[in-house]
Design a protein around this motif. Structure first.
Motif, PDB file in Angstrom:
ATOM      1  N   GLU A 152      -5.628   3.083  -9.882  1.00 44.99           N
ATOM      2  CA  GLU A 152      -4.336   3.753  -9.661  1.00 44.99           C
ATOM      3  C   GLU A 152      -4.540   5.228  -9.303  1.00 44.99           C
ATOM      4  OE1 GLU A 152      -0.307   3.324  -9.248  1.00 44.99           O
ATOM      5  OE2 GLU A 152      -1.750   1.776  -9.718  1.00 44.99           O
ATOM      6  N   HIS A 186       0.824  -1.205   0.000  1.00 49.02           N
ATOM      7  CA  HIS A 186       0.000   0.000   0.000  1.00 49.02           C
ATOM      8  C   HIS A 186       0.864   1.264   0.000  1.00 49.02           C
ATOM      9  CE1 HIS A 186      -3.321   2.639   0.853  1.00 49.02           C
ATOM     10  NE2 HIS A 186      -2.675   3.119   1.874  1.00 49.02           N
ATOM     11  N   PRO A 198       2.923   4.819  -6.371  1.00 46.18           N
ATOM     12  CA  PRO A 198       2.025   4.409  -7.453  1.00 46.18           C
ATOM     13  C   PRO A 198       2.699   4.506  -8.815  1.00 46.18           C
ATOM     14  CG  PRO A 198       1.252   6.440  -6.396  1.00 46.18           C
ATOM     15  CD  PRO A 198       2.487   6.011  -5.693  1.00 46.18           C
ATOM     16  N   ARG A 205      -4.628   5.643  -5.597  1.00 39.38           N
ATOM     17  CA  ARG A 205      -3.287   5.536  -4.993  1.00 39.38           C
ATOM     18  C   ARG A 205      -2.537   6.861  -5.104  1.00 39.38           C
ATOM     19  NH1 ARG A 205      -3.647   0.832  -8.092  1.00 39.38           N
ATOM     20  NH2 ARG A 205      -4.233  -0.944  -6.815  1.00 39.38           N
TER      21      ARG A 205
END
Length: 78
Positions: A66, A29, A33, A69
């Motif tokens: 994405e 996490h 990204p 993120r």
């Protein structure tokens, strides 16, 4: 080839696995990204500037996770 495990090995693995799983998920996490396309970058900037409503943003994030993120990474930086 055979694998020999004792009950203590199995219980130790059970107790340590969730913690290791959580640690690996947290690292995944927290990773940076992937880069966005120029269009996605513009979309992100517009959302962060408040020009895109949440309802529309959730549709974009559904199609391109994405984006979420990148928002999270940006918010952690500030």
């Amino acid at each position: 080839m055979s694998i020999h495990l004792t009950v203590s090995d199995l219980t130790r693995n059970l107790f340590h696995s969730p913690r290791n799983l959580f640690h690996s998920l947290r690292l995944d996490h927290e990773r940076a990204p992937r880069p966005l396309s120029p269009e996605q970058s513009l979309l992100l900037e517009c959302y962060l500037a408040g020009q895109i409503p949440e309802s529309a943003w959730s549709d974009y994030v559904f199609e391109t996770p994405e984006l979420a993120r990148h928002v999270n990474a940006r918010r952690r930086q500030h």
